[in-house]
Scaffold this motif. Structure first.
Motif, PDB file in Angstrom:
ATOM      1  N   LEU A 173       0.832  -1.197   0.000  1.00 40.05           N
ATOM      2  CA  LEU A 173       0.000   0.000   0.000  1.00 40.05           C
ATOM      3  C   LEU A 173       0.868   1.248   0.000  1.00 40.05           C
ATOM      4  O   LEU A 173       0.623   2.208  -0.741  1.00 40.05           O
ATOM      5  N   PHE A 232       0.950   4.263  -2.888  1.00 36.58           N
ATOM      6  CA  PHE A 232       0.798   5.690  -2.623  1.00 36.58           C
ATOM      7  C   PHE A 232       2.068   6.440  -3.002  1.00 36.58           C
ATOM      8  O   PHE A 232       2.018   7.526  -3.575  1.00 36.58           O
ATOM      9  N   LEU A 277       2.338   7.118  -6.586  1.00 36.64           N
ATOM     10  CA  LEU A 277       1.416   8.170  -7.034  1.00 36.64           C
ATOM     11  C   LEU A 277       1.845   9.558  -6.577  1.00 36.64           C
ATOM     12  O   LEU A 277       1.343  10.564  -7.068  1.00 36.64           O
ATOM     13  N   ARG A 324      -2.093  -1.234 -15.443  1.00 33.26           N
ATOM     14  CA  ARG A 324      -2.719  -2.346 -14.724  1.00 33.26           C
ATOM     15  C   ARG A 324      -3.724  -1.759 -13.736  1.00 33.26           C
ATOM     16  O   ARG A 324      -3.380  -1.482 -12.596  1.00 33.26           O
ATOM     17  N   PRO A 325      -4.943  -1.578 -14.181  1.00 32.95           N
ATOM     18  CA  PRO A 325      -5.948  -0.902 -13.353  1.00 32.95           C
ATOM     19  C   PRO A 325      -6.103  -1.555 -11.985  1.00 32.95           C
ATOM     20  O   PRO A 325      -6.313  -0.858 -10.987  1.00 32.95           O
ATOM     21  N   LEU A 338      -4.379  -0.329  -8.823  1.00 35.40           N
ATOM     22  CA  LEU A 338      -4.849   0.822  -8.063  1.00 35.40           C
ATOM     23  C   LEU A 338      -5.865   0.416  -6.998  1.00 35.40           C
ATOM     24  O   LEU A 338      -6.219   1.219  -6.125  1.00 35.40           O
ATOM     25  N   SER A 339      -6.297  -0.820  -7.036  1.00 33.41           N
ATOM     26  CA  SER A 339      -7.402  -1.255  -6.176  1.00 33.41           C
ATOM     27  C   SER A 339      -7.173  -1.018  -4.702  1.00 33.41           C
ATOM     28  O   SER A 339      -8.015  -0.462  -4.002  1.00 33.41           O
ATOM     29  N   GLU A 364      -7.182   2.573  -3.812  1.00 36.56           N
ATOM     30  CA  GLU A 364      -8.549   3.079  -3.968  1.00 36.56           C
ATOM     31  C   GLU A 364      -9.395   2.648  -2.781  1.00 36.56           C
ATOM     32  O   GLU A 364     -10.112   3.451  -2.180  1.00 36.56           O
TER      33      GLU A 364
END
Lengths: 117, 117
Positions: free
Chosen positions: A8, A12, A15, A75-76, A79-80, A83
């Motif tokens: 995690l 972050f 990003l 790879r969407p 992001l899970s 999110e």
DNA sequence: CGAATATGTAAGTAATTACTTACGCATTCG
DNA sequence: CGAATGCGTAAGTAATTACTTACATATTCG
């Protein structure tokens, strides 16, 4: 970030950089080779390559060898987790704050509604 | 992170650390003083104070002076921008991927479905 | 084969992090 | 007032980042 960072945190962290977010946005429009991506930035190609590595380690993109090129792809699912964390906590906190509002409204009004300012 | 980092990067950066996320989770249960928070960690009080500063600079919490203490409080709105970014992009990318699936299914099957390996 | 293209990786540097301990200041209270 | 408590900040250190240039490797093609 210390070594052995959890997934995690890695997400972050990946990003937390405008260049990397822009890379993700570019890839959102379709796959691309490393050079195609690098051309869009005022930065050396290796720098982009390193940013891509951060994104890859975070699971946000994949790089697959395609002949002479490396095809970068979003790879969407990567992001899970981030999110989920954000959505869940925002919801919880908002709920808590709404509760507080109720307590304030129903129970005891502030003596000086706008004492600040 | 370079200086003069943008707000969104600061938010993600603040979230990219387990200690800071745990601080947020603790504050999600109610306000607390700096020491009350620090007691929960195997880390010096100044270290926690510095983490709190990162969270504060990111707009995720506020610290207000209350007599001898500083009351730390969550600022749920501070999460809005990051939440919006993640949700928006995930949705876009997912949509794109679903589209791709359709294209593949409806239009043209790969000649060698599993040529890799 | 040999040059050109596409990329990763190594090495070096300046700036930033994440801690620590030491200190300084404000607030509370005996 | 003066000690205790709460907390921020300074200074120092080791590890990490974000770049750079230089270099090694793989793939394509004349």
């Amino acid at each position: 970030m210390p070594i052995a960072t959890d997934p995690l945190s890695r997400s972050f962290f990946a990003l937390a950089d405008p260049t990397r977010r822009r890379l993700l946005e570019l890839l959102g429009r379709g796959t691309a080779s490393v050079n195609e991506l690098a051309e869009r930035f005022d930065m050396s190609r290796p720098a982009i390559s390193q940013h891509l590595k951060v994104l890859e380690d975070a699971g946000l993109i994949s790089r697959t060898k395609a002949g002479q090129y490396r095809t970068c792809e979003l790879r969407p699912e990567g992001l899970s987790e981030a999110e989920a964390w954000v959505i869940e906590h925002r919801a919880l906190w908002q709920a808590r704050f709404d509760q507080l509002d109720e307590v304030i409204r129903g129970q005891q009004l502030p003596a000086h509604p706008e004492e600040e300012l």
